[in-house]
Write a protein that holds these residues in place. Structure first.
Motif, PDB file in Angstrom:
ATOM      1  N   LEU A  59      36.754  40.936  44.876  1.00 31.02           N
ATOM      2  CA  LEU A  59      35.312  41.507  44.699  1.00 31.02           C
ATOM      3  C   LEU A  59      34.275  41.014  45.539  1.00 31.02           C
ATOM      4  CD1 LEU A  59      35.223  41.194  40.752  1.00 31.02           C
ATOM      5  CD2 LEU A  59      35.582  43.331  41.968  1.00 31.02           C
ATOM      6  N   SER A  60      33.261  41.598  45.444  1.00 34.27           N
ATOM      7  CA  SER A  60      32.086  41.087  46.268  1.00 34.27           C
ATOM      8  C   SER A  60      31.539  39.823  45.330  1.00 34.27           C
ATOM      9  CB  SER A  60      31.031  42.119  46.323  1.00 34.27           C
ATOM     10  OG  SER A  60      30.243  42.518  45.377  1.00 34.27           O
ATOM     11  N   PRO A  61      30.811  38.887  46.311  1.00 40.08           N
ATOM     12  CA  PRO A  61      30.264  37.809  45.557  1.00 40.08           C
ATOM     13  C   PRO A  61      29.134  38.385  44.477  1.00 40.08           C
ATOM     14  CG  PRO A  61      30.291  37.379  48.071  1.00 40.08           C
ATOM     15  CD  PRO A  61      30.931  38.568  47.615  1.00 40.08           C
ATOM     16  N   PRO A  62      28.357  39.336  44.650  1.00 42.07           N
ATOM     17  CA  PRO A  62      27.464  39.682  43.738  1.00 42.07           C
ATOM     18  C   PRO A  62      27.974  40.436  42.357  1.00 42.07           C
ATOM     19  CG  PRO A  62      26.507  40.710  45.515  1.00 42.07           C
ATOM     20  CD  PRO A  62      27.721  39.949  45.886  1.00 42.07           C
ATOM     21  N   ALA A  63      29.359  40.797  42.575  1.00 40.06           N
ATOM     22  CA  ALA A  63      30.025  41.437  41.600  1.00 40.06           C
ATOM     23  C   ALA A  63      30.664  40.145  40.544  1.00 40.06           C
ATOM     24  CB  ALA A  63      31.096  42.289  42.004  1.00 40.06           C
ATOM     25  N   VAL A  64      31.129  39.154  41.299  1.00 32.01           N
ATOM     26  CA  VAL A  64      31.591  37.917  40.744  1.00 32.01           C
ATOM     27  C   VAL A  64      30.314  37.429  39.827  1.00 32.01           C
ATOM     28  CG1 VAL A  64      32.622  35.544  40.928  1.00 32.01           C
ATOM     29  CG2 VAL A  64      33.452  37.371  42.108  1.00 32.01           C
ATOM     30  N   ALA A  65      29.401  37.188  40.559  1.00 31.15           N
ATOM     31  CA  ALA A  65      27.763  36.704  39.847  1.00 31.15           C
ATOM     32  C   ALA A  65      27.651  37.529  38.550  1.00 31.15           C
ATOM     33  CB  ALA A  65      26.884  36.389  40.969  1.00 31.15           C
ATOM     34  N   ASP A  66      27.810  38.742  38.686  1.00 34.04           N
ATOM     35  CA  ASP A  66      27.546  39.553  37.443  1.00 34.04           C
ATOM     36  C   ASP A  66      28.470  39.317  36.383  1.00 34.04           C
ATOM     37  OD1 ASP A  66      25.240  40.619  38.736  1.00 34.04           O
ATOM     38  OD2 ASP A  66      26.182  42.574  39.414  1.00 34.04           O
ATOM     39  N   ARG A  67      29.885  39.192  36.577  1.00 30.94           N
ATOM     40  CA  ARG A  67      30.719  39.097  35.870  1.00 30.94           C
ATOM     41  C   ARG A  67      30.757  37.716  35.197  1.00 30.94           C
ATOM     42  NH1 ARG A  67      36.120  41.717  35.674  1.00 30.94           N
ATOM     43  NH2 ARG A  67      35.892  43.817  36.762  1.00 30.94           N
ATOM     44  N   VAL A  68      30.458  36.540  35.738  1.00 34.93           N
ATOM     45  CA  VAL A  68      29.803  35.267  35.273  1.00 34.93           C
ATOM     46  C   VAL A  68      28.775  35.250  34.574  1.00 34.93           C
ATOM     47  CG1 VAL A  68      29.328  32.793  35.629  1.00 34.93           C
ATOM     48  CG2 VAL A  68      31.271  34.056  37.197  1.00 34.93           C
ATOM     49  N   ASP A  69      27.647  36.071  34.772  1.00 37.30           N
ATOM     50  CA  ASP A  69      26.389  36.108  33.988  1.00 37.30           C
ATOM     51  C   ASP A  69      26.916  36.898  32.637  1.00 37.30           C
ATOM     52  OD1 ASP A  69      24.877  35.052  36.020  1.00 37.30           O
ATOM     53  OD2 ASP A  69      24.105  36.755  36.761  1.00 37.30           O
ATOM     54  N   ARG A  70      27.627  37.735  32.729  1.00 41.86           N
ATOM     55  CA  ARG A  70      27.931  38.534  31.649  1.00 41.86           C
ATOM     56  C   ARG A  70      28.782  37.440  30.618  1.00 41.86           C
ATOM     57  NH1 ARG A  70      32.826  40.709  29.942  1.00 41.86           N
ATOM     58  NH2 ARG A  70      32.814  42.108  28.279  1.00 41.86           N
ATOM     59  N   LEU A  71      29.724  36.842  31.124  1.00 45.02           N
ATOM     60  CA  LEU A  71      30.660  35.703  30.367  1.00 45.02           C
ATOM     61  C   LEU A  71      29.621  34.734  29.815  1.00 45.02           C
ATOM     62  CD1 LEU A  71      33.537  35.462  32.678  1.00 45.02           C
ATOM     63  CD2 LEU A  71      33.556  36.476  30.306  1.00 45.02           C
ATOM     64  N   GLU A  72      28.786  34.553  30.526  1.00 41.61           N
ATOM     65  CA  GLU A  72      27.703  33.411  30.102  1.00 41.61           C
ATOM     66  C   GLU A  72      26.793  34.008  28.712  1.00 41.61           C
ATOM     67  OE1 GLU A  72      25.952  30.147  32.863  1.00 41.61           O
ATOM     68  OE2 GLU A  72      25.858  32.317  33.974  1.00 41.61           O
TER      69      GLU A  72
END
Length: 197
Positions: free
Chosen positions: A32-45
């Motif tokens: 994935l792209s780094p922003p997509a990973v950040a979005d997924r981690v934000d959702r998990l948070e």
């Protein structure tokens, strides 16, 4: 509401291995792209699956008491209050409450005064305790094929992929159905009007 997928689980596994790993490093590993990973981690948070990024300090390398495993036999219906008190204690690392209403914790505490880590208001609820000195410890949380298991903020049932999520005053709430969401929001707004009015 979207359930956890294999990519979410892989991201969680990578963070469990090293919470300081960069988004770029995780992105390369999960394609994935780094922003997509950040979005997924934000959702998990937001869902409460990820509660924070912490440092795992090996207290056995620091001198401040003895590494212990303590099992507390507490008064009926006092386990929750005792566990909450222990969770606030600096010396305590992990707290567990068993189905039998026993409280088990690990920490670096003085073996001759284990109860000193408890708030005096709940210490009286401890009927008996057993202390074991730890020779070694290992903490290996795993995600494997875990599924999302949120609890409905209205009725306490499990929230499935058909569930609802609602943000109220900056706080995220989860509901198993639209009926629970409507009921909770109505009560929430009534309470807010009562405070503001």
């Amino acid at each position: 509401m979207r359930d956890l997928d294999d990519t979410d689980r892989r991201i969680l596994g990578l963070l469990l291995d090293d919470a300081r790993r960069s988004w770029r490093d995780i992105a390369d590993a999960v394609d994935l792209s780094p922003p997509a990973v950040a979005d997924r981690v934000d959702r998990l948070e937001d869902l409460g699956v990820v509660r924070g990024f912490t440092v795992d300090v090996d207290r056995s390398k620091l001198r401040r008491g003895t590494q212990t495993l303590v099992t507390l036999d507490v008064a009926p219906r006092a386990a929750s209050a005792v566990a909450d008190s222990l969770a606030e204690a600096d010396a305590v690392e992990h707290v567990f409450t068993t189905a039998e209403e026993r409280v088990v914790f690990t920490g670096t505490v003085p073996t001759d005064d284990v109860l000193s880590v408890l708030d005096p208001n709940v210490a009286e609820d401890v009927r008996d305790y057993e202390v074991s000195l730890l020779a070694d410890r290992s903490w290996n949380p795993a995600v494997d094929d875990a599924e999302l298991a949120l609890t409905c903020d209205e009725c306490g049932n499990t929230v499935t992929s058909e569930g609802q999520t609602r943000e109220l005053d900056g706080e995220t709430y989860h509901f198993c159905c639209a009926s629970c969401e409507d009921s909770f929001v109505e009560m929430y707004e009534d309470l807010r009007e009562g405070v503001d009015g």
